[in-house]
Scaffold this motif. Structure first.
Motif, PDB file in Angstrom:
ATOM      1  N   THR A  44       5.990   5.208   9.960  1.00 23.71           N
ATOM      2  CA  THR A  44       6.165   6.646  10.127  1.00 23.71           C
ATOM      3  C   THR A  44       7.638   6.959  10.323  1.00 23.71           C
ATOM      4  O   THR A  44       8.431   6.080  10.671  1.00 23.71           O
ATOM      5  CB  THR A  44       5.371   7.183  11.338  1.00 23.71           C
ATOM      6  OG1 THR A  44       5.814   6.515  12.525  1.00 23.71           O
ATOM      7  CG2 THR A  44       3.870   6.965  11.160  1.00 23.71           C
ATOM      8  N   TRP A  90       0.860  -1.162   0.000  1.00 22.75           N
ATOM      9  CA  TRP A  90       0.000   0.000   0.000  1.00 22.75           C
ATOM     10  C   TRP A  90       0.883   1.194   0.000  1.00 22.75           C
ATOM     11  O   TRP A  90       1.826   1.272   0.749  1.00 22.75           O
ATOM     12  CB  TRP A  90      -0.890   0.078   1.225  1.00 22.75           C
ATOM     13  CG  TRP A  90      -1.879   1.123   1.019  1.00 22.75           C
ATOM     14  CD1 TRP A  90      -1.725   2.442   1.255  1.00 22.75           C
ATOM     15  CD2 TRP A  90      -3.161   0.971   0.465  1.00 22.75           C
ATOM     16  NE1 TRP A  90      -2.836   3.118   0.883  1.00 22.75           N
ATOM     17  CE2 TRP A  90      -3.730   2.226   0.391  1.00 22.75           C
ATOM     18  CE3 TRP A  90      -3.882  -0.108   0.001  1.00 22.75           C
ATOM     19  CZ2 TRP A  90      -4.990   2.433  -0.089  1.00 22.75           C
ATOM     20  CZ3 TRP A  90      -5.133   0.120  -0.466  1.00 22.75           C
ATOM     21  CH2 TRP A  90      -5.678   1.370  -0.506  1.00 22.75           C
ATOM     22  N   LEU A  99       3.506   9.994   8.363  1.00 21.63           N
ATOM     23  CA  LEU A  99       3.211   8.751   7.664  1.00 21.63           C
ATOM     24  C   LEU A  99       4.038   8.681   6.386  1.00 21.63           C
ATOM     25  O   LEU A  99       4.005   9.597   5.571  1.00 21.63           O
ATOM     26  CB  LEU A  99       1.725   8.691   7.327  1.00 21.63           C
ATOM     27  CG  LEU A  99       1.211   7.417   6.686  1.00 21.63           C
ATOM     28  CD1 LEU A  99       1.370   6.233   7.635  1.00 21.63           C
ATOM     29  CD2 LEU A  99      -0.253   7.588   6.310  1.00 21.63           C
ATOM     30  N   THR A 138       2.202   2.704   4.064  1.00 18.11           N
ATOM     31  CA  THR A 138       1.129   1.903   4.651  1.00 18.11           C
ATOM     32  C   THR A 138       1.061   0.602   3.887  1.00 18.11           C
ATOM     33  O   THR A 138       1.139   0.605   2.662  1.00 18.11           O
ATOM     34  CB  THR A 138      -0.224   2.635   4.543  1.00 18.11           C
ATOM     35  OG1 THR A 138      -0.138   3.858   5.253  1.00 18.11           O
ATOM     36  CG2 THR A 138      -1.345   1.808   5.130  1.00 18.11           C
ATOM     37  N   SER A 165       7.800  -2.671   3.853  1.00 23.91           N
ATOM     38  CA  SER A 165       7.477  -1.411   3.183  1.00 23.91           C
ATOM     39  C   SER A 165       7.487  -1.599   1.675  1.00 23.91           C
ATOM     40  O   SER A 165       8.170  -2.473   1.147  1.00 23.91           O
ATOM     41  CB  SER A 165       8.454  -0.302   3.597  1.00 23.91           C
ATOM     42  OG  SER A 165       9.765  -0.564   3.137  1.00 23.91           O
ATOM     43  N   GLN A 193      -3.625  -3.558   8.703  1.00 25.88           N
ATOM     44  CA  GLN A 193      -3.007  -2.395   8.083  1.00 25.88           C
ATOM     45  C   GLN A 193      -1.921  -1.892   9.017  1.00 25.88           C
ATOM     46  O   GLN A 193      -2.179  -1.565  10.172  1.00 25.88           O
ATOM     47  CB  GLN A 193      -4.047  -1.299   7.842  1.00 25.88           C
ATOM     48  CG  GLN A 193      -3.479  -0.051   7.238  1.00 25.88           C
ATOM     49  CD  GLN A 193      -4.511   1.054   7.125  1.00 25.88           C
ATOM     50  OE1 GLN A 193      -5.712   0.819   7.188  1.00 25.88           O
ATOM     51  NE2 GLN A 193      -4.039   2.265   6.965  1.00 25.88           N
ATOM     52  N   ALA A 236      -2.484   0.195  12.351  1.00 18.86           N
ATOM     53  CA  ALA A 236      -3.508   1.217  12.144  1.00 18.86           C
ATOM     54  C   ALA A 236      -4.900   0.610  12.268  1.00 18.86           C
ATOM     55  O   ALA A 236      -5.793   1.195  12.873  1.00 18.86           O
ATOM     56  CB  ALA A 236      -3.340   1.868  10.776  1.00 18.86           C
ATOM     57  N   THR A 247      -4.220   5.709   2.681  1.00 20.58           N
ATOM     58  CA  THR A 247      -4.524   5.136   3.983  1.00 20.58           C
ATOM     59  C   THR A 247      -6.022   5.196   4.264  1.00 20.58           C
ATOM     60  O   THR A 247      -6.614   4.231   4.750  1.00 20.58           O
ATOM     61  CB  THR A 247      -3.739   5.868   5.079  1.00 20.58           C
ATOM     62  OG1 THR A 247      -2.352   5.737   4.801  1.00 20.58           O
ATOM     63  CG2 THR A 247      -4.029   5.297   6.451  1.00 20.58           C
ATOM     64  N   GLU A 304      -1.567   9.554   2.759  1.00 18.88           N
ATOM     65  CA  GLU A 304      -2.718   9.699   3.650  1.00 18.88           C
ATOM     66  C   GLU A 304      -4.027   9.377   2.946  1.00 18.88           C
ATOM     67  O   GLU A 304      -4.911   8.752   3.526  1.00 18.88           O
ATOM     68  CB  GLU A 304      -2.728  11.091   4.261  1.00 18.88           C
ATOM     69  CG  GLU A 304      -1.595  11.266   5.255  1.00 18.88           C
ATOM     70  CD  GLU A 304      -1.545  12.651   5.856  1.00 18.88           C
ATOM     71  OE1 GLU A 304      -2.591  13.319   5.917  1.00 18.88           O
ATOM     72  OE2 GLU A 304      -0.457  13.046   6.273  1.00 18.88           O
ATOM     73  N   ASP A 344       1.048   0.972   9.534  1.00 20.89           N
ATOM     74  CA  ASP A 344       1.556   2.273   9.099  1.00 20.89           C
ATOM     75  C   ASP A 344       3.016   2.404   9.504  1.00 20.89           C
ATOM     76  O   ASP A 344       3.375   2.122  10.653  1.00 20.89           O
ATOM     77  CB  ASP A 344       0.774   3.417   9.751  1.00 20.89           C
ATOM     78  CG  ASP A 344      -0.612   3.597   9.179  1.00 20.89           C
ATOM     79  OD1 ASP A 344      -0.935   2.965   8.153  1.00 20.89           O
ATOM     80  OD2 ASP A 344      -1.381   4.390   9.771  1.00 20.89           O
TER      81      ASP A 344
END
Length: 162
Positions: free
Chosen positions: A115, A10, A121, A124, A144, A111, A157, A59, A56, A113
């Motif tokens: 950071t 993602w 962020l 994701t 990742s 999910q 998340a 996400t 974002e 995340d």
């Protein structure tokens, strides 16, 4: 032991990304929960290399798609995330552990995340863990979708059990 599918896809892109994801998942309403989770993973993978300015937005779309899993139960509290590491390929990895507190075998869509040190962020991913037996735990690795450097943090998340 549970069958674990390593799916970590993602990331990013603008309005086109959101539209592409929506187009890929349009038929999810009549699918089984497992099919919906797999389609979400597939869509996530197909857009993983898009521009990072829309992480974002992506996400938010991931969250909506996790909401689409029929019969899914929010189980964020049943998922633990380990410390992330960055490998020689510059991809961050983190091990997640899901606990099936139900009385039947269940699958999970999680999910994760990633950071940076400032809490921004940067990526994701969605990971599925299939067929965890009642009372058992299973692990999977979230990776990742692109190179990450510096201090990388990871958190769950969302997590849906189905």
């Amino acid at each position: 032991m549970a069958a674990v599918r390593h799916r970590t896809r993602w990331a990013t892109g603008g309005a086109a990304l959101t539209l592409a994801l929506a187009a890929v998942l349009t038929g999810c309403g009549g699918d089984s929960p497992a099919d919906t989770a797999r389609k979400a993973e597939s869509a996530v993978g197909s857009i993983a290399s898009q521009a990072s300015e829309a992480v974002e937005s992506a996400t938010a779309e991931a969250g909506r798609r996790l909401d689409d899993i029929r019969g899914g139960i929010d189980v964020k509290g049943d998922v633990k995330v380990g410390p992330p590491t960055v490998g020689s390929d510059d991809r961050a990895r983190v091990e997640i552990t899901v606990d099936n507190t139900d009385d039947a075998a269940r699958s999970f869509a999680v999910q994760v995340d990633f950071t940076d040190a400032e809490g921004r962020l940067i990526d994701t991913v969605i990971v599925t863990v299939d067929h965890v037996q009642p009372g058992d735990s299973a692990t999977a690795t979230a990776r990742s979708t692109h190179d990450l450097s510096g201090e990388v943090r990871a958190e769950v998340a969302r997590a849906v059990r189905y």
